[in-house]
Motif scaffolding. Structure first.
Motif, short mmCIF file in Angstrom:
data_model
loop_
_atom_site.label_atom_id
_atom_site.label_comp_id
_atom_site.label_asym_id
_atom_site.label_seq_id
_atom_site.Cartn_x
_atom_site.Cartn_y
_atom_site.Cartn_z
N ALA A 117 59.43 65.95 52.67
CA ALA A 117 59.54 65.92 54.13
C ALA A 117 58.21 65.55 54.76
O ALA A 117 58.16 64.81 55.75
CB ALA A 117 60.01 67.28 54.64
N ASP A 118 57.11 66.04 54.18
CA ASP A 118 55.79 65.74 54.75
C ASP A 118 55.45 64.25 54.65
O ASP A 118 54.80 63.71 55.54
CB ASP A 118 54.71 66.58 54.04
N CYS A 134 67.71 61.90 58.72
CA CYS A 134 67.38 61.21 57.48
C CYS A 134 67.50 62.18 56.32
O CYS A 134 66.95 63.28 56.38
CB CYS A 134 65.97 60.63 57.57
N SER A 135 68.24 61.77 55.29
CA SER A 135 68.39 62.58 54.09
C SER A 135 67.79 61.81 52.91
O SER A 135 68.43 60.96 52.32
CB SER A 135 69.89 62.84 53.85
N PRO A 136 66.50 62.07 52.60
CA PRO A 136 65.82 61.31 51.53
C PRO A 136 66.39 61.64 50.16
O PRO A 136 67.14 62.60 50.00
CB PRO A 136 64.37 61.80 51.63
N VAL A 165 62.26 69.31 60.50
CA VAL A 165 62.59 69.39 59.08
C VAL A 165 63.60 70.50 58.85
O VAL A 165 63.48 71.60 59.40
CB VAL A 165 61.32 69.65 58.24
N LYS A 166 64.62 70.20 58.07
CA LYS A 166 65.65 71.17 57.69
C LYS A 166 65.71 71.22 56.17
O LYS A 166 65.77 70.17 55.52
CB LYS A 166 67.00 70.68 58.25
N ALA A 167 65.70 72.44 55.61
CA ALA A 167 65.76 72.56 54.15
C ALA A 167 67.17 72.19 53.67
O ALA A 167 68.16 72.59 54.28
CB ALA A 167 65.42 73.99 53.73
N PRO A 168 67.29 71.43 52.57
CA PRO A 168 68.60 70.95 52.11
C PRO A 168 69.59 72.08 51.83
O PRO A 168 70.77 71.97 52.21
CB PRO A 168 68.26 70.19 50.82
N GLN A 169 69.17 73.17 51.19
CA GLN A 169 70.14 74.22 50.87
C GLN A 169 70.68 74.87 52.15
O GLN A 169 71.89 75.13 52.26
CB GLN A 169 69.52 75.28 49.96
N GLU A 170 69.80 75.08 53.10
CA GLU A 170 70.20 75.67 54.39
C GLU A 170 71.19 74.74 55.12
O GLU A 170 72.21 75.18 55.65
CB GLU A 170 68.92 75.83 55.22
N ALA A 206 65.43 51.08 58.95
CA ALA A 206 66.20 52.08 59.71
C ALA A 206 65.93 51.94 61.21
O ALA A 206 66.86 52.02 62.02
CB ALA A 206 65.85 53.48 59.22
N LEU A 207 64.68 51.72 61.58
CA LEU A 207 64.36 51.59 63.01
C LEU A 207 64.98 50.31 63.57
O LEU A 207 65.39 50.26 64.74
CB LEU A 207 62.85 51.63 63.24
N SER A 208 65.06 49.26 62.74
CA SER A 208 65.71 48.03 63.19
C SER A 208 67.21 48.27 63.40
O SER A 208 67.80 47.74 64.34
CB SER A 208 65.49 46.93 62.15
N GLN A 209 67.81 49.10 62.55
CA GLN A 209 69.25 49.32 62.65
C GLN A 209 69.63 50.33 63.73
O GLN A 209 70.68 50.21 64.35
CB GLN A 209 69.81 49.82 61.31
N PHE A 210 68.80 51.37 63.88
CA PHE A 210 69.20 52.50 64.73
C PHE A 210 68.36 52.61 66.00
O PHE A 210 68.51 53.57 66.74
CB PHE A 210 69.12 53.80 63.95
N GLY A 211 67.46 51.65 66.22
CA GLY A 211 66.58 51.77 67.37
C GLY A 211 65.44 52.73 67.04
O GLY A 211 65.31 53.21 65.92
N ARG A 212 64.62 53.00 68.04
CA ARG A 212 63.40 53.75 67.82
C ARG A 212 63.50 55.07 68.59
O ARG A 212 63.16 55.14 69.76
CB ARG A 212 62.23 52.91 68.33
N PRO A 213 63.99 56.13 67.94
CA PRO A 213 64.20 57.39 68.64
C PRO A 213 62.86 58.10 68.88
O PRO A 213 61.86 57.73 68.28
CB PRO A 213 65.05 58.20 67.67
N SER A 214 62.88 59.13 69.73
CA SER A 214 61.65 59.91 69.91
C SER A 214 61.48 60.92 68.78
O SER A 214 60.37 61.35 68.50
CB SER A 214 61.67 60.61 71.27
N ALA A 215 62.59 61.29 68.12
CA ALA A 215 62.51 62.27 67.04
C ALA A 215 63.57 62.00 65.99
O ALA A 215 64.62 61.44 66.28
CB ALA A 215 62.68 63.70 67.59
N VAL A 216 63.26 62.38 64.74
CA VAL A 216 64.20 62.27 63.62
C VAL A 216 64.22 63.61 62.90
O VAL A 216 63.17 64.24 62.74
CB VAL A 216 63.76 61.16 62.63
N THR A 217 65.41 64.07 62.50
CA THR A 217 65.52 65.29 61.69
C THR A 217 65.58 64.89 60.22
O THR A 217 66.42 64.06 59.83
CB THR A 217 66.78 66.08 62.08
N ILE A 218 64.67 65.46 59.42
CA ILE A 218 64.58 65.15 57.99
C ILE A 218 65.17 66.31 57.20
O ILE A 218 64.72 67.45 57.37
CB ILE A 218 63.11 64.98 57.55
N ILE A 219 66.16 66.03 56.36
CA ILE A 219 66.72 67.08 55.49
C ILE A 219 66.04 66.94 54.13
O ILE A 219 66.44 66.14 53.29
CB ILE A 219 68.24 66.92 55.33
N ALA A 220 64.98 67.73 53.93
CA ALA A 220 64.24 67.60 52.66
C ALA A 220 63.36 68.81 52.48
O ALA A 220 62.97 69.47 53.46
CB ALA A 220 63.39 66.34 52.67
#
Lengths: 302, 302
Positions: free
Chosen positions: A265-266, A139-141, A281-286, A246-260
């Protein structure tokens, strides 16, 4: 491996000189593409990054973001999903710098998972390729958050939501958001997430986002909600409804990576935890630099 | 039976002298409550309707609409659902005119069908009571459309949507609506209704309104939608999503009564026909006068 990059969005120009995944030098200005006219882009780029071109004569030059849109330098047509670093590198569009040197515009991506329902991104594809996810949901907010399904190291499909822009519309221009007061009471965010459950299908209910948004006004004018709760409430409601979709479209995963970055991100971490979903969580610049490095390696090999 | 009425909303003042359900005389101005300060309401009313007070010394005087809100003459606290003409007449709030004459402000209605999820209306209660529906579902479109369940001649519960305001926000202030061009191509309305199906639960799908709204932008920037379709598309999408939510909340009736003038009523008729739902149409002014007549009869009897 050294390369030169401009992350060139609607409102900002950010230039980087990079070695592998380390930033050696950087520059930024408010000369985003919306501030420029046709024919000005080369001069802006050379003024900010020309010195790097001189000292690094062999470094590839990449441009990413809205610089490839209709409002940008030249249009870089969308590449189609599924797409990984090789497909994206192969679809880059060259523009002339000087002395025969070229820069390459990274194309945006297009997908049409449902016939007649296209979606597009421009810039996020590079972040996503740097998120370190081979298979899974990212997810990229932002103004227009993207949810991206990765499969086998490629962007398989994605869906965009207008969450951030909607929040701004409601706060700045609507009767719904007008009564909001500061300082904000952050407990409103949870109340908004709770309200979003009424549109999640739990208990068979999908009362509709347009109804839940009016509910915020009804609660305020009937004295059931403090106005300090209202802005975080709207944020929670919109974020919760984005996640429902998003969960309706992509199903319900056990984990999501957030780029924020951290505060945003919190909020997503907190909202997803209510669904029992773990977050990385992944920092956007990285993510941006890592994604660029992957694309540039395919560009050199190509 | 003669009575005097002001339909006094946010932006308009409309005065009527009525005999049974026939308008004998009327007056209107742009002195809506948002244009007035505390203390000005009596003078405005007397200036427009004072001549009727003189010639009809026994006629009851009713005020309906935002005149009873915080921005109005005095606050008429919301009455609670279920409420019929008797309950509403009994909750009216008197204000002083002159020579001991009083006008009565019709209260708005409050309901809380789900704990913690209140809803309110002010003005529509009177139209709905004049819609001629003892049992069934009524829709009152507008800036904030209301769906109202009637049971045994009373307003049992209702739900409000911010459809009209949302459309205006998207058209006037958003990146989503900005590319729209005129003349509009009305076929966009059907495309929007079709898109709303993806958030209706058909095929298990609830992709989210925030996603479908961004989809309009994605379709335009990727060249899949003519900009002349965009505005009607957004209207169809929002109307379709409102109907999805209303049918989820109130079940799927065989018929709905729409209180609206012709062009708008026809859009709802068309949208509901896709769900196999029949529509009856009632003109707003006719519904208002009929609702007022019912309330005033209980007022005289009380």
């Amino acid at each position: 491996m050294r390369f030169i990059v401009a992350d060139w969005g609607t409102t900002r120009f950010r230039g980087y000189l990079i070695e592998n995944e380390t930033i050696l030098d950087q520059v930024s200005s408010d000369e985003g593409v919306s501030a420029l006219k046709q024919g000005q882009h080369r001069d802006v780029f050379l003024r900010h990054c020309g010195r790097w071109l001189d000292v690094e004569p062999d470094a590839p030059v990449l441009l990413v973001g809205m610089v490839g849109s209709r409002e940008g330098w030249v249009v870089a047509p969308y590449a189609s999903c599924p797409a990984g670093p090789a497909e994206i590198a192969g679809a880059m569009i060259p523009v002339d710098l000087d002395h025969g040197r070229k820069a390459y515009i990274i194309p945006g991506l297009y997908c049409e998972p449902t016939p007649g329902a296209p979606d597009v991104m421009r810039g996020e594809e590079t972040l996503v390729l740097g998120a370190g996810v081979e298979n899974g949901l990212v997810c990229s907010p932002g103004t227009h958050p993207k949810w991206i399904e990765m499969r086998g190291g490629k962007i398989e499909r994605f869906a965009t939501y207008m969450t951030g822009e909607m929040y701004a519309l409601l706060r700045e221009h609507s009767m719904i958001g007008r009564p909001a007061t500061e300082p904000e009471d952050p407990r409103g965010f949870d109340l908004g997430l709770e309200a979003a459950r009424r549109n999640s299908g739990e208990g068979g209910q999908h009362v509709g986002l347009l109804h839940l948004l009016f509910g915020a006004r009804a609660a305020v004018v009937s004295g059931h909600m403090e106005t300090s709760l209202l802005a975080p409430y709207l944020s929670g409601l919109l974020t919760g409804d984005e996640i429902n979709g998003a969960l309706s479209q992509f199903g319900r995963p056990s984990a999501v990576t957030i780029i924020a970055d951290r505060p945003r991100a919190d909020l997503y971490r907190h909202a997803l935890a209510r669904h029992g979903i773990e977050t990385h969580v992944k920092a956007p610049q990285e993510a941006l630099i890592a994604g660029l490095a992957r694309i540039v390696r395919h560009h050199r090999a190509g």
